[in-house]
Design an enzyme around this catalytic site. Structure first.
Site, short mmCIF file in Angstrom:
data_model
loop_
_atom_site.label_atom_id
_atom_site.label_comp_id
_atom_site.label_asym_id
_atom_site.label_seq_id
_atom_site.Cartn_x
_atom_site.Cartn_y
_atom_site.Cartn_z
N GLU A 1 7.81 -13.88 0.62
CA GLU A 1 7.87 -13.86 2.09
C GLU A 1 6.46 -13.85 2.68
O GLU A 1 6.16 -13.07 3.59
CB GLU A 1 8.68 -12.64 2.57
CG GLU A 1 10.07 -12.57 1.97
CD GLU A 1 10.94 -11.44 2.51
OE1 GLU A 1 10.60 -10.85 3.55
OE2 GLU A 1 11.97 -11.15 1.88
N GLU B 1 14.70 -4.37 -1.35
CA GLU B 1 14.10 -3.15 -0.78
C GLU B 1 14.83 -1.85 -1.15
O GLU B 1 15.12 -1.03 -0.28
CB GLU B 1 14.01 -3.30 0.75
CG GLU B 1 13.24 -4.54 1.16
CD GLU B 1 13.13 -4.74 2.67
OE1 GLU B 1 13.85 -4.04 3.41
OE2 GLU B 1 12.35 -5.59 3.10
C1 GLA Z 1 12.33 -8.42 5.12
C2 GLA Z 1 13.54 -9.24 4.68
C3 GLA Z 1 13.56 -10.61 5.27
C4 GLA Z 1 13.13 -10.62 6.72
C5 GLA Z 1 11.77 -9.98 6.82
C6 GLA Z 1 11.20 -10.00 8.21
O1 GLA Z 1 11.22 -8.60 4.38
O2 GLA Z 1 13.64 -9.33 3.30
O3 GLA Z 1 14.86 -11.11 5.19
O4 GLA Z 1 14.08 -9.95 7.49
O5 GLA Z 1 11.92 -8.64 6.44
O6 GLA Z 1 11.86 -10.75 9.12
#
Ligand code: GLA
Length: 370
Positions: free
Chosen positions: A263, A158
């Site tokens: 994710e 990020e």
């Molecule tokens: C982000 C992070 C993850 C997790 C998610 C939501 O995307 O990369 O590690 O913390 O948020 O829980």
């Protein structure tokens, strides 16, 4: 007569299969074995084999794992000079015992990183040199410990803002823009064979996608060993569109990167900010599906998952891994402030949902078409 015989043998066969415990149901990893690995983010109870509902699902359905939290900086390196690998070791052992591809998440991020990392003993910001030294020590120690065992690392998480420019995180402010290059370089030194990912959310949106493409091109031009892109894909029912998803995967694949969905979950309650949810919770309006997901929405969710997987399978040459962020709905981070959310393929009782059947169906029809 003949028909009767056939019918009787079919009944006998079905009974035989039932007694032998043979289930007609395919698993996710089996259904997509010619397309990509199917991963899941797991928590401590799960890698400790202590989740009676979740563990059988993890072992039957998935062939890759990501750690929800235990490899983040605050867990593994809570204090200066103090590393704690107790849980991380068990996570890696769980993956090996179950013959899974093991992902490391995450080395350099602005969240879940203790303040001391960026400060001296007086609480003042450290210099570029000190922070680079701390970053190098962290990456070498953590990646080095699991060299050859953790095959894929989220090196930087990020780093971009929605407008595609670099986030002014403490990493960027203290080190400068090249903190990203340095992080990849250190990770590569620590394990030259590991696949190194840049991981982010909302890369389907312009201009964030353009910013990420420019960043990757710059890194590649400098010879930085970034080999994969992680599309987090915490998606909504109506965002991103399948066209956006399709174009995003193509754009990154064209850069020569492996694409991974890292994710995945589908937020059926809409993408609201935490502050908004808190406000809604105070007004008693945050929990639209407190008593269960209405069948019509359940079907919409199944369709949403099928639409996404049709895109993923179309790109199976470029996508090597699709990871869900949690096992069952009850495990999800999206049940924020006591909300009942339904973002995954298994319900709170561990039963496969219509969305599960829908994506298995996609695997079947698309592999027949290949
Ligand atoms: C982000 C992070 C993850 C997790 C998610 C939501 O995307 O990369 O590690 O913390 O948020 O829980």
């Amino acid at each position: 007569m003949k028909k009767n015989l056939i019918a009787m043998s079919l009944v006998a066969l079905t009974m035989l299969m039932a007694t032998a415990g043979v289930h007609a149901q395919t698993t996710l990893k089996e259904a997509f074995k010619n397309d990509f690995l199917i991963g899941v983010a797991i928590n401590q109870k799960q890698f400790d084999n202590d989740d009676q509902r979740g563990d059988p699902i993890i072992k039957a359905q998935f062939n890759a794992i990501s750690p929800e939290n235990i490899l983040k900086w605050e867990s593994v390196h809570p204090e200066p000079g103090k590393y704690d690998f107790t849980e991380a070791d068990r996570y890696v052992e769980f993956g090996e015992a179950n013959h899974m591809t093991i992902v490391g998440h995450t080395l350099v991020w602005h969240h879940q990183t203790p303040q001391w990392v960026f400060q001296d003993t007086n609480g003042h910001p450290v210099t570029r040199e000190v922070l680079l030294q701390r970053m190098r020590d962290h990456i070498h120690t953590v990646v080095g410990r699991y060299k050859g065992r953790i095959k894929i690392w989220d090196v930087v998480n990020e780093a971009l803002l929605d407008n595609g420019t670099l986030r002014k995180s403490p990493w960027e402010r203290i080190i400068g823009d090249d903190y990203i290059e340095k992080a990849f370089q250190y990770a590569h030194e620590a394990d030259p064979d590991a696949i190194l990912r840049y991981n982010d959310y909302s890369l389907e949106n312009e201009p964030k996608r353009s910013g990420a493409i420019a960043l990757i091109k710059k890194l590649q031009a400098e010879g930085v060993p970034v080999t994969a892109i992680g599309l987090q894909d915490h998606v909504q029912m109506d965002w991103p569109t399948t066209e956006q998803e399709d174009a995003t995967i193509s754009d990154f694949a064209r850069l020569g990167l492996k694409v991974m969905i890292t994710e995945l979950d589908v937020n059926v309650l809409g993408g609201k900010r935490t502050a908004e949810i808190t406000e809604m919770a105070n007004q008693g309006t945050s929990n639209a599906y407190a008593n269960g997901l209405p069948p019509a929405v359940q079907q919409e969710l199944a369709k949403r998952y099928a639409d996404l997987f049709r895109v993923f399978v179309k790109h199976h040459h470029d996508i090597s891994l699709v990871t869900f962020w949690g096992v069952t709905d009850g495990d999800s981070w999206l049940n924020l402030r006591g909300r009942m959310n339904y973002p995954l393929l298994f319900d709170r009782a561990g039963q496969p949902k219509p969305a599960f059947d829908a994506i298995i169906q996609v695997a079947r029809t698309q592999s027949a078409a290949k």
